[in-house]
Design a protein around this motif. Structure first.
Motif, PDB file in Angstrom:
ATOM      1  N   ILE A 238      59.474  44.573  42.447  1.00  0.00           N
ATOM      2  CA  ILE A 238      58.282  45.349  42.783  1.00  0.00           C
ATOM      3  C   ILE A 238      57.181  44.919  41.823  1.00  0.00           C
ATOM      4  CG2 ILE A 238      57.276  47.642  43.060  1.00  0.00           C
ATOM      5  CD1 ILE A 238      60.107  48.732  43.451  1.00  0.00           C
ATOM      6  N   ALA A 239      56.118  44.357  42.371  1.00  0.00           N
ATOM      7  CA  ALA A 239      55.039  43.809  41.557  1.00  0.00           C
ATOM      8  C   ALA A 239      53.697  44.335  42.105  1.00  0.00           C
ATOM      9  CB  ALA A 239      55.073  42.278  41.613  1.00  0.00           C
ATOM     10  N   THR A 240      53.044  45.225  41.339  1.00  0.00           N
ATOM     11  CA  THR A 240      53.263  45.477  39.924  1.00  0.00           C
ATOM     12  C   THR A 240      53.110  46.973  39.624  1.00  0.00           C
ATOM     13  OG1 THR A 240      50.904  45.240  39.393  1.00  0.00           O
ATOM     14  CG2 THR A 240      52.238  43.250  39.311  1.00  0.00           C
ATOM     15  N   ALA A 272      47.453  41.825  40.591  1.00  0.00           N
ATOM     16  CA  ALA A 272      48.698  42.132  41.291  1.00  0.00           C
ATOM     17  C   ALA A 272      49.018  41.051  42.323  1.00  0.00           C
ATOM     18  CB  ALA A 272      48.606  43.499  41.962  1.00  0.00           C
ATOM     19  N   ARG A 273      48.007  40.614  43.057  1.00  0.00           N
ATOM     20  CA  ARG A 273      48.229  39.564  44.054  1.00  0.00           C
ATOM     21  C   ARG A 273      48.706  38.282  43.384  1.00  0.00           C
ATOM     22  NH1 ARG A 273      46.360  35.137  45.959  1.00  0.00           N
ATOM     23  NH2 ARG A 273      44.697  35.093  44.393  1.00  0.00           N
ATOM     24  N   LYS A 274      48.128  37.936  42.261  1.00  0.00           N
ATOM     25  CA  LYS A 274      48.534  36.704  41.557  1.00  0.00           C
ATOM     26  C   LYS A 274      49.977  36.804  41.055  1.00  0.00           C
ATOM     27  CE  LYS A 274      43.967  35.080  40.098  1.00  0.00           C
ATOM     28  NZ  LYS A 274      43.044  34.861  38.948  1.00  0.00           N
ATOM     29  N   VAL A 275      50.375  37.973  40.590  1.00  0.00           N
ATOM     30  CA  VAL A 275      51.758  38.144  40.135  1.00  0.00           C
ATOM     31  C   VAL A 275      52.718  38.009  41.316  1.00  0.00           C
ATOM     32  CG1 VAL A 275      53.425  39.732  39.105  1.00  0.00           C
ATOM     33  CG2 VAL A 275      51.132  39.543  38.129  1.00  0.00           C
ATOM     34  N   VAL A 276      52.370  38.596  42.445  1.00  0.00           N
ATOM     35  CA  VAL A 276      53.203  38.463  43.643  1.00  0.00           C
ATOM     36  C   VAL A 276      53.333  36.992  44.033  1.00  0.00           C
ATOM     37  CG1 VAL A 276      53.277  38.917  46.141  1.00  0.00           C
ATOM     38  CG2 VAL A 276      52.808  40.780  44.528  1.00  0.00           C
ATOM     39  N   HIS A 277      52.231  36.283  44.025  1.00  0.00           N
ATOM     40  CA  HIS A 277      52.255  34.857  44.369  1.00  0.00           C
ATOM     41  C   HIS A 277      53.131  34.077  43.388  1.00  0.00           C
ATOM     42  CE1 HIS A 277      50.840  31.000  45.894  1.00  0.00           C
ATOM     43  NE2 HIS A 277      50.570  30.640  44.651  1.00  0.00           N
ATOM     44  N   ILE A 290      58.108  43.630  46.859  1.00  0.00           N
ATOM     45  CA  ILE A 290      57.245  44.726  47.295  1.00  0.00           C
ATOM     46  C   ILE A 290      55.961  44.606  46.481  1.00  0.00           C
ATOM     47  CG2 ILE A 290      56.924  47.205  47.489  1.00  0.00           C
ATOM     48  CD1 ILE A 290      59.923  47.548  47.657  1.00  0.00           C
ATOM     49  N   GLY A 291      54.859  44.328  47.166  1.00  0.00           N
ATOM     50  CA  GLY A 291      53.578  44.153  46.491  1.00  0.00           C
ATOM     51  C   GLY A 291      52.839  45.475  46.389  1.00  0.00           C
ATOM     52  N   VAL A 292      52.400  45.806  45.196  1.00  0.00           N
ATOM     53  CA  VAL A 292      51.678  47.059  44.979  1.00  0.00           C
ATOM     54  C   VAL A 292      50.646  46.856  43.876  1.00  0.00           C
ATOM     55  CG1 VAL A 292      53.546  47.865  43.460  1.00  0.00           C
ATOM     56  CG2 VAL A 292      51.938  49.517  44.384  1.00  0.00           C
ATOM     57  N   GLY A 293      49.468  47.410  44.090  1.00  0.00           N
ATOM     58  CA  GLY A 293      48.408  47.300  43.100  1.00  0.00           C
ATOM     59  C   GLY A 293      47.081  46.929  43.735  1.00  0.00           C
ATOM     60  N   GLY A 294      46.156  47.865  43.782  1.00  0.00           N
ATOM     61  CA  GLY A 294      44.799  47.566  44.225  1.00  0.00           C
ATOM     62  C   GLY A 294      44.628  47.316  45.704  1.00  0.00           C
ATOM     63  N   ILE A 295      45.486  47.883  46.539  1.00  0.00           N
ATOM     64  CA  ILE A 295      45.329  47.726  47.990  1.00  0.00           C
ATOM     65  C   ILE A 295      44.483  48.893  48.497  1.00  0.00           C
ATOM     66  CG2 ILE A 295      46.497  47.607  50.215  1.00  0.00           C
ATOM     67  CD1 ILE A 295      48.926  46.425  48.746  1.00  0.00           C
ATOM     68  N   MET A 304      47.965  40.313  50.181  1.00  0.00           N
ATOM     69  CA  MET A 304      49.220  40.552  49.478  1.00  0.00           C
ATOM     70  C   MET A 304      50.396  39.982  50.277  1.00  0.00           C
ATOM     71  SD  MET A 304      50.223  41.937  46.560  1.00  0.00           S
ATOM     72  CE  MET A 304      49.435  43.421  45.939  1.00  0.00           C
ATOM     73  N   PHE A 305      50.388  40.189  51.576  1.00  0.00           N
ATOM     74  CA  PHE A 305      51.435  39.588  52.426  1.00  0.00           C
ATOM     75  C   PHE A 305      51.342  38.060  52.380  1.00  0.00           C
ATOM     76  CE2 PHE A 305      51.311  43.812  54.618  1.00  0.00           C
ATOM     77  CZ  PHE A 305      52.645  44.136  54.429  1.00  0.00           C
ATOM     78  N   ASP A 306      50.140  37.540  52.433  1.00  0.00           N
ATOM     79  CA  ASP A 306      49.964  36.084  52.372  1.00  0.00           C
ATOM     80  C   ASP A 306      50.482  35.516  51.052  1.00  0.00           C
ATOM     81  OD1 ASP A 306      48.862  35.829  54.890  1.00  0.00           O
ATOM     82  OD2 ASP A 306      46.786  35.978  54.184  1.00  0.00           O
ATOM     83  N   ALA A 307      50.381  36.293  49.980  1.00  0.00           N
ATOM     84  CA  ALA A 307      50.839  35.836  48.660  1.00  0.00           C
ATOM     85  C   ALA A 307      52.360  35.804  48.565  1.00  0.00           C
ATOM     86  CB  ALA A 307      50.269  36.737  47.568  1.00  0.00           C
TER      87      ALA A 307
END
Length: 340
Positions: A238-240, A272-277, A290-295, A304-307
């Motif tokens: 889970i990021a982040t 958050a997106r960069k960490v997911v990527h 699971i991407g979380v942060g600033g959506i 976020m899905f693209d990352a």
């Protein structure tokens, strides 16, 4: 702007003289008390289906409610009606605890952000287990976020998490191991290689276990943690979590930005997106994210899905945008998938 933004949010932001935690509690209590007829009406307005399967769990759609919104699971019947495809309760600890002194939750409106230093205030793992037992099936997947009790020394952290795990895993579709909150002294040291190995060695087995990481970790530190997660059978990342950084705050919010605690919302979007990527690239997609942060917008979710996120969660975006954001994020997930 949506009806929520023009009519509902201004009222909620005035509750308790503008006290954010009082507004939070007011909202949870109202949601918990909604009758079945109201839930059916909300579901017709907001529910949207886009089934997906991640770490062996079937989700009716890939947009969930992040931990922290409904720590004790008091409003669980309402979240599916607001469109969420899954919900994560907690963070819960083995011992009940009051958390940090109030005030401990602050809105930064111009930045569309929140600072919290809640300190894992919750009724304890046994109380949550009893509530989930009485509630029965929720109809959507349930995640349970586990943290360390403040009174437990770091050297006893594994047993503390294990106590909560044993009580709660029978009711959970996945377990989130929160080792990244900035509001419990020393907790983030559990992201270190040896500490996370010990935790995963004790917890991985019966229920998918995900690790929630901080956005403030360096690339090498994340890479080392991911090696351990892969080696010990973690089901995902889970990021982040919230950030200690105050970069990106609007000028009117900068004085309040000096409040201690973790920052969430718009200033965290890009990090958050960069960490997911990074996680997706580093693991070659082997660890679902699971991407979380600033959506706060559909486009944030799409990016976020693209990352590389398989699922996303909302918290601060839901506070500022309301349930329309859930539906928009689900639809954005379809567009992001189609574009890959």
């Amino acid at each position: 702007m949506t009806f929520f933004e023009t009519a509902v949010r201004p009222v909620l932001f005035r509750v308790g003289g503008g006290d954010a935690e009082q507004a939070h509690e007011f909202t949870l209590n109202r949601l918990a008390g909604l009758p079945p007829a109201a839930l059916r009406l909300l579901s017709r307005q907001y529910a949207v289906s886009k089934p997906t399967e991640v770490f062996g769990v079937r989700f009716p759609n890939p947009v969930g409610l992040a931990a922290g919104m409904d720590k004790n699971g008091v409003a669980l019947r309402s979240w599916p009606a607001l469109g969420f495809g899954f919900v994560e309760v907690g963070t819960v600890t083995a011992q009940p605890q009051p958390g940090n002194d109030r005030p401990r939750l602050f809105r930064l409106r111009d930045s569309e952000a929140v600072i919290n230093r809640m300190g894992f205030n919750n009724q304890g793992a046994a109380a949550l287990a009893a509530r989930l037992r009485d509630l029965g099936p929720l109809g959507i997947p349930l995640g349970v976020s586990l943290g360390k009790s403040k009174v437990t020394p770091l050297e006893d952290a594994v047993q503390d998490y294990l106590t909560s795990y044993e009580l709660l895993h029978p009711y959970a579709d996945y377990i989130a191991v929160n080792v990244s909150s900035p509001n419990t002294p020393g907790l983030r040291t559990l992201q270190d290689k040896s500490a996370i190995a010990a935790l995963l060695g004790a917890l991985v087995g019966k229920t998918p276990v995900l690790v929630k990481i901080a956005p403030d970790l360096s690339g090498p530190a994340i890479a080392e943690l991911l090696e351990v997660c892969l080696a010990y059978g973690a089901a995902g990342i889970i990021a982040t979590n919230t950030t200690l950084s105050r970069d990106g705050l609007a000028a009117p919010d900068q004085p309040r930005g000096t409040e201690t605690g973790g920052l969430s919302g718009r200033p965290l979007t890009e990090r958050a997106r960069k960490v997911v990527h990074f996680v997706h690239q580093e693991t070659g997609g082997k660890l679902p994210i699971i991407g979380v942060g600033g959506i706060l917008e559909a486009d944030d979710a799409a990016r976020m899905f693209d990352a590389g996120a398989a699922l996303v969660q909302l918290y601060t975006g839901f506070i500022y945008r309301g349930p329309a954001l859930v539906k928009a994020a689900v639809r954005a997930s379809g567009k992001a998938t189609a574009a890959r």
